[in-house]
Design a protein around this motif. Structure first.
Motif, PDB file in Angstrom:
ATOM      1  N   UNK A  55      19.702  10.650  35.857  1.00  0.00           N
ATOM      2  CA  UNK A  55      19.326   9.293  36.265  1.00  0.00           C
ATOM      3  C   UNK A  55      18.975   9.264  37.751  1.00  0.00           C
ATOM      4  N   UNK A  56      19.669  10.033  38.565  1.00  0.00           N
ATOM      5  CA  UNK A  56      19.384  10.053  39.991  1.00  0.00           C
ATOM      6  C   UNK A  56      18.027  10.697  40.269  1.00  0.00           C
ATOM      7  N   UNK A  57      17.715  11.751  39.569  1.00  0.00           N
ATOM      8  CA  UNK A  57      16.404  12.379  39.741  1.00  0.00           C
ATOM      9  C   UNK A  57      15.298  11.421  39.296  1.00  0.00           C
ATOM     10  N   UNK A  58      15.508  10.716  38.179  1.00  0.00           N
ATOM     11  CA  UNK A  58      14.519   9.743  37.714  1.00  0.00           C
ATOM     12  C   UNK A  58      14.323   8.629  38.737  1.00  0.00           C
ATOM     13  N   UNK A  59      15.422   8.135  39.308  1.00  0.00           N
ATOM     14  CA  UNK A  59      15.318   7.078  40.316  1.00  0.00           C
ATOM     15  C   UNK A  59      14.570   7.581  41.546  1.00  0.00           C
ATOM     16  N   UNK A  60      14.804   8.844  41.909  1.00  0.00           N
ATOM     17  CA  UNK A  60      14.092   9.421  43.050  1.00  0.00           C
ATOM     18  C   UNK A  60      12.600   9.524  42.763  1.00  0.00           C
ATOM     19  N   UNK A  61      12.228   9.861  41.553  1.00  0.00           N
ATOM     20  CA  UNK A  61      10.814   9.956  41.201  1.00  0.00           C
ATOM     21  C   UNK A  61      10.114   8.620  41.419  1.00  0.00           C
ATOM     22  N   UNK A  62      10.744   7.550  40.957  1.00  0.00           N
ATOM     23  CA  UNK A  62      10.126   6.229  41.098  1.00  0.00           C
ATOM     24  C   UNK A  62       9.970   5.861  42.568  1.00  0.00           C
ATOM     25  N   UNK A  63      10.994   6.126  43.401  1.00  0.00           N
ATOM     26  CA  UNK A  63      10.905   5.802  44.822  1.00  0.00           C
ATOM     27  C   UNK A  63       9.824   6.636  45.509  1.00  0.00           C
ATOM     28  N   UNK A  64       9.693   7.899  45.125  1.00  0.00           N
ATOM     29  CA  UNK A  64       8.658   8.747  45.714  1.00  0.00           C
ATOM     30  C   UNK A  64       7.263   8.258  45.322  1.00  0.00           C
ATOM     31  N   UNK A  65       7.130   7.730  44.122  1.00  0.00           N
ATOM     32  CA  UNK A  65       5.834   7.232  43.662  1.00  0.00           C
ATOM     33  C   UNK A  65       5.467   5.901  44.305  1.00  0.00           C
ATOM     34  N   UNK A 120      22.738  12.062  48.557  1.00  0.00           N
ATOM     35  CA  UNK A 120      23.355  12.284  49.872  1.00  0.00           C
ATOM     36  C   UNK A 120      22.440  12.856  50.939  1.00  0.00           C
ATOM     37  N   UNK A 121      21.639  13.868  50.620  1.00  0.00           N
ATOM     38  CA  UNK A 121      20.829  14.513  51.656  1.00  0.00           C
ATOM     39  C   UNK A 121      19.514  14.986  51.088  1.00  0.00           C
ATOM     40  N   UNK A 122      18.543  15.174  51.985  1.00  0.00           N
ATOM     41  CA  UNK A 122      17.241  15.685  51.568  1.00  0.00           C
ATOM     42  C   UNK A 122      17.368  17.085  50.990  1.00  0.00           C
ATOM     43  N   UNK A 123      18.269  17.888  51.556  1.00  0.00           N
ATOM     44  CA  UNK A 123      18.464  19.255  51.060  1.00  0.00           C
ATOM     45  C   UNK A 123      18.930  19.225  49.606  1.00  0.00           C
ATOM     46  N   UNK A 124      19.892  18.353  49.314  1.00  0.00           N
ATOM     47  CA  UNK A 124      20.401  18.261  47.945  1.00  0.00           C
ATOM     48  C   UNK A 124      19.338  17.720  47.008  1.00  0.00           C
ATOM     49  N   UNK A 125      18.577  16.710  47.448  1.00  0.00           N
ATOM     50  CA  UNK A 125      17.511  16.167  46.612  1.00  0.00           C
ATOM     51  C   UNK A 125      16.476  17.236  46.300  1.00  0.00           C
ATOM     52  N   UNK A 163      13.814  20.434  42.417  1.00  0.00           N
ATOM     53  CA  UNK A 163      13.171  21.674  41.989  1.00  0.00           C
ATOM     54  C   UNK A 163      13.790  22.203  40.709  1.00  0.00           C
ATOM     55  N   UNK A 164      15.108  22.097  40.576  1.00  0.00           N
ATOM     56  CA  UNK A 164      15.765  22.575  39.359  1.00  0.00           C
ATOM     57  C   UNK A 164      15.336  21.765  38.146  1.00  0.00           C
TER      58      UNK A 164
END
Length: 326
Positions: free
Chosen positions: A270-280, A296-301, A306-307
């Motif tokens: 769900x967090x990766x999906x939410x990040x996709x929408x914000x990036x778009x 928490x951080x850009x490194x973790x995102x 990528x995974x």
């Protein structure tokens, strides 16, 4: 849906029908690629074809009138085989040759449900993972030992070739292809118009047998809704268990039973999906996106992105963020 009216600037999707054609599997592709929706951009032209143009029998007993023959596959960007009846029955050599030719020139070949048997007969699944309806996975594996059958997924996508599980999983695969082509936000909008979730949790095995229904007080729905509203907080599996008033072990069992996944995997997805929408849809820095979705951080995102998707947040934004702006 006449191929002659197709706009060459748009992505051409051709559904290859068999006789008798199952209407539901065809409707999965038509809803995703062939339906105009007010307020949403339209990126696809959708065409039907058959080996012999004319009336094509269906499993409902009412024929479909198809104008295009196999020559439509010569212009397709994506070919969809929406089931094949009966599964495993011989496919005419002209159909197999046309599919191989389309794939060889770069068309994406997609099957829904028993359409995987057609792709297997064409040799397009040799050496690959594939799936089909859970009731037919053993048959597919036995008849085509050159492929690996994965019976525990809703779909398998190799980029150039994709297969879905049973009928309804065709919708899951089509929405996935919309996400791949035009981003998560666009696919979510289409799903909303279809009154469907953008993606279902778990695998098709949860549908392979009819389990005892969960009691209302055991449903995870209220917890999932609450968690989606609090993704930006420092939310861990322990917090989910506490919110539900359950032990970690009981929570994990209910996730496995109801969603076919673990609490941690669900939360990360769900967090990766939410990040996709914000990036778009926003110009927020990657660091701010990570914080907003609870990573928490850009490194973790970047690591999680990528995974999950095989790319970086920056590359994803360049692909889909500009498309949304346009």
């Amino acid at each position: 849906m006449d191929a002659s009216a197709a706009n060459p600037a748009r992505h051409r999707v051709v559904a290859l029908l068999g006789a008798p054609q199952a209407p539901f599997e065809l409707a999965c592709a038509a809803e995703a690629f062939g339906t105009e929706r007010a307020g949403l951009p339209s990126y696809y032209d959708f065409t039907l074809c058959a080996r012999t143009p004319g009336p094509v029998p269906t499993t409902l007993g009412v024929p479909l009138l198809v104008h295009a023959g196999l020559e439509a596959l010569e212009r397709a960007d994506t070919v969809v085989v929406p089931g094949w009846q009966p599964p495993g029955s011989p496919v005419p050599s002209a159909v197999l040759d046309a599919l191989r030719a389309a794939h060889a020139r770069g068309a994406r070949i997609v099957s829904i449900c028993s359409g995987a048997f057609v792709l297997a007969q064409a040799g397009l699944l040799d050496g690959r993972r594939a799936t089909t309806h859970w009731a037919r996975t053993a048959q597919l594996a036995a008849e085509y030992p050159a492929l690996t059958v994965d019976r525990d997924v809703l779909y398998v996508d190799h980029g150039d070739v994709a297969t879905s599980a049973g009928s309804g999983a065709g919708i899951d695969l089509c929405l996935h292809l919309l996400r791949r082509d035009h981003g998560a936000a666009y696919a979510a909008q289409v799903a909303r118009h279809m009154v469907l979730p953008p993606h279902r949790e778990g695998s098709q095995l949860q549908y392979a047998a009819v389990p005892a229904p969960a009691r209302a007080d055991e449903s995870l729905a209220p917890l999932l809704e609450w968690a989606e509203e609090h993704l930006g907080e420092r939310l861990a599996v322990e917090d989910l268990a506490a919110r539900a008033g359950l032990s970690g072990r009981t929570l994990a069992r209910r996730f496995a039973e109801q969603l076919g996944t673990s609490p941690g995997q669900w939360l990360l997805a769900r967090r990766v999906d939410a990040a996709r929408v914000l990036l778009e849809q926003t110009d927020l820095p990657v660091e701010a996106v990570a914080v907003r979705v609870g990573l928490a951080s850009a490194v973790n995102l970047r690591r999680r992105f990528r995974a999950a998707l095989g790319t970086t947040p920056g590359a994803y934004r360049r692909t889909f963020g500009s498309a949304r702006a346009d």
